[in-house]
Design a protein around this motif. Sequence first.
Motif, short mmCIF file in Angstrom:
data_model
loop_
_atom_site.label_atom_id
_atom_site.label_comp_id
_atom_site.label_asym_id
_atom_site.label_seq_id
_atom_site.Cartn_x
_atom_site.Cartn_y
_atom_site.Cartn_z
N TRP B 80 0.83 -1.21 0.00
CA TRP B 80 0.00 0.00 0.00
C TRP B 80 0.86 1.26 0.00
O TRP B 80 1.92 1.30 0.64
CB TRP B 80 -0.90 0.01 1.23
CG TRP B 80 -1.84 1.18 1.30
CD1 TRP B 80 -3.10 1.26 0.83
CD2 TRP B 80 -1.56 2.46 1.90
NE1 TRP B 80 -3.64 2.50 1.09
CE2 TRP B 80 -2.73 3.27 1.74
CE3 TRP B 80 -0.45 3.02 2.54
CZ2 TRP B 80 -2.80 4.57 2.21
CZ3 TRP B 80 -0.52 4.32 3.00
CH2 TRP B 80 -1.70 5.09 2.83
N PRO B 100 -3.70 1.14 5.70
CA PRO B 100 -3.69 -0.02 6.62
C PRO B 100 -3.10 0.31 7.98
O PRO B 100 -3.38 -0.39 8.95
CB PRO B 100 -2.84 -1.06 5.86
CG PRO B 100 -2.02 -0.27 4.90
CD PRO B 100 -2.86 0.92 4.52
N HIS B 137 -5.57 -3.05 -6.62
CA HIS B 137 -5.45 -3.45 -5.22
C HIS B 137 -6.08 -2.38 -4.32
O HIS B 137 -5.54 -1.27 -4.19
CB HIS B 137 -3.98 -3.64 -4.84
CG HIS B 137 -3.31 -4.77 -5.56
ND1 HIS B 137 -3.64 -6.09 -5.37
CD2 HIS B 137 -2.33 -4.77 -6.50
CE1 HIS B 137 -2.88 -6.87 -6.13
NE2 HIS B 137 -2.08 -6.08 -6.84
N TYR B 139 -7.76 -1.38 -0.52
CA TYR B 139 -7.83 -1.74 0.90
C TYR B 139 -9.11 -1.18 1.52
O TYR B 139 -9.57 -0.09 1.18
CB TYR B 139 -6.65 -1.13 1.68
CG TYR B 139 -5.30 -1.79 1.49
CD1 TYR B 139 -4.68 -1.83 0.24
CD2 TYR B 139 -4.63 -2.34 2.58
CE1 TYR B 139 -3.43 -2.41 0.09
CE2 TYR B 139 -3.37 -2.92 2.43
CZ TYR B 139 -2.78 -2.94 1.19
OH TYR B 139 -1.53 -3.51 1.03
N LEU B 164 -9.22 -5.69 8.23
CA LEU B 164 -8.23 -5.16 7.28
C LEU B 164 -8.33 -6.06 6.06
O LEU B 164 -7.94 -7.23 6.11
CB LEU B 164 -6.82 -5.19 7.88
CG LEU B 164 -5.65 -4.89 6.94
CD1 LEU B 164 -5.81 -3.56 6.25
CD2 LEU B 164 -4.33 -4.94 7.69
N LYS B 166 -8.02 -6.47 1.75
CA LYS B 166 -7.55 -5.97 0.45
C LYS B 166 -8.20 -6.82 -0.63
O LYS B 166 -8.13 -8.04 -0.61
CB LYS B 166 -6.03 -6.07 0.35
CG LYS B 166 -5.41 -5.34 -0.84
CD LYS B 166 -5.53 -6.03 -2.17
CE LYS B 166 -4.94 -7.42 -2.19
NZ LYS B 166 -5.10 -8.05 -3.56
#
Lengths: 194, 423
Positions: B80, B100, B137, B139, B164, B166
């Motif tokens: 990230w 994150p 990608h 999150y 959390l 993704k």
Amino acid sequence: MTRRVATRSTRAACLAALLMVLVDPVSAQTQRDGQWLAVGLGAGLDQISCSICEGTPKSGIAGFVRFGGTITDRLLIGAEFDGWTRGEEEIRQYMGSLSAVALLYAGPEARFHLKGGIGAVGFRAAEDGDALTALTIGVTGGVGYDFPIRDNLSLTPFASLTLAPFASLKFNGELAEDGVTLGLLSGGLSLTWH
Amino acid sequence: MGMRSRTSFPRGRFTAVCLATVAWACTTSGPTSPFDRPAPSGELSVAYGKWTPGAFDTCSKAIHDSYSTVGPDGKLYPTWHPPMDDATGCSFGHEHGADPRTSEIYDEIGDLPLGLANEMLDIFNPGMPRHEDHFGHKYEVENNVEMSFNGPAGAVFQATCHFLIKMHQGSHSKDAFTNNMHEISYHARCSDGTGVSMTFITNIGDAGEFVDTCTGDHIRAGTASPPNSPDGSGKRIIPTRACAESRILVHDGDRSNFSSGLRESWQVSESLRTADNRTLVSINPYFNVSRPSRFYDASKSNLTGRPIDLCYSDLNGRRARGGDCEEATGEGAIPGVTFDDPRSPFDGVRRDFDINSLRVKNGDGPTVWYTDPLGLNARTEPFPGSIKQYISSIDNTRGGANMHGPRIGKSKDHGGPAVHAPN
């Protein structure tokens, strides 16, 4: 629903106050003898404790029916059914117990008494065909004070606590959670016929 | 957080190896992290170094590549990064969603190696290569989520969870019209003892098709990549041109409804299972995008239509009116806003997700499992191409009282002034 429960509790309290005004404890003296029956109504708080339980006490309507016999003028034994219910949104909850109980008075003329007992304690919450239930062994204890109304009738404010510390909750019959404690604290007024 | 050292940027593999070493040294992972952190091998993952700056981007490739972490295989993976570099303020032009580091379980999980499952798939099944772009990608982070329980159990049980997650959800290209294989990395820790850290490729719906946002029809869009992509549960709901036009191009006096005409919902229904098909974990989160930069257009050679083009369209008097088109193009009066222009509101930054159910059936089971990259064939010993998964020893289905979570971050805007499609 909470408001409705509160309203009912208020009505019960008003009724109790009215009855107490009617009582003349000086002239009335209830005899404790033979078989007896008591019916009580009031409010209660249930609490279900476990590792994932919300644990917040919840108020509802509570009541009991108790009957039995007189062993001595200080000791009464009998059976008691305790009940509590509450409705919240679409979910109706019940808690109840069926217990063998003993009532102990300090003396033949005493009005204050203690209650102790042991029995089966159950819980049920239901919604749309799903049910969360528990059934286990618990103990109950309480206090009361008899205000004689007639020779064979007393008005008795009461408080009672039932605890069942080793319950398991089941969801539609399947184990959902172990290590559950069921608790019910109730209070109100009862009438006892001897 | 992973590698952030950017004092100098010599090029090539030597740079990557240096970065990997520092990243490894800085990496954190707790006792229940699924990611072993071996010493960096010096190898680069396929996912690493894919991004290069475009015309609207001010960050260098080297800065971008410095956001990396060492995977359990010792390879260097991207991870990230914010839309704009913390140190220099330059812009990458794309975003990966929630930070994150704001997760309560970040210290335990550590940086996510993006593309790990895709990398492992090359080893486990070389005949099924699947590598995804960098932009997709995304999150999601949410702490202390109040979970619900089925029916009357909801009146008694209470649990909170930290999430959390993704998901690879590209909403800018034709990839998802046909491709149902997407990497997910799903991490949750709950107050009732439920805990999972899973990384695998989920097959969302059937390969080669998607579901139209407006009609619910299954649209065959071509051959998936790889062609042997397994069909899966769930579905990818994506708008078609007809859907977008029907809601956005309206008559005078009406207003365009961008929300209903451009909404994507990727509805995952997935489980980790043992070799004998016993389910260990099942989840069904929905990942929703409010303003993707694409819709399916069968008339285009690349099958990809652009919502911003509808802002300039006139279909027998029907035009885009109000809302996003009015803001971005003055209802067509401002020319030249292309799909990848930062001024375009159709950049895929507004997203939310439904947690839905999180079921774990691993009572008294081991907490460490190894699955293949598709989340199957779970066993307690690693095997070539396997991925380590953490699953707490719990059966949280509670006889069917199953817990589930709410919708999170309704149309949360993860973007910024410099973010643009492809994103």
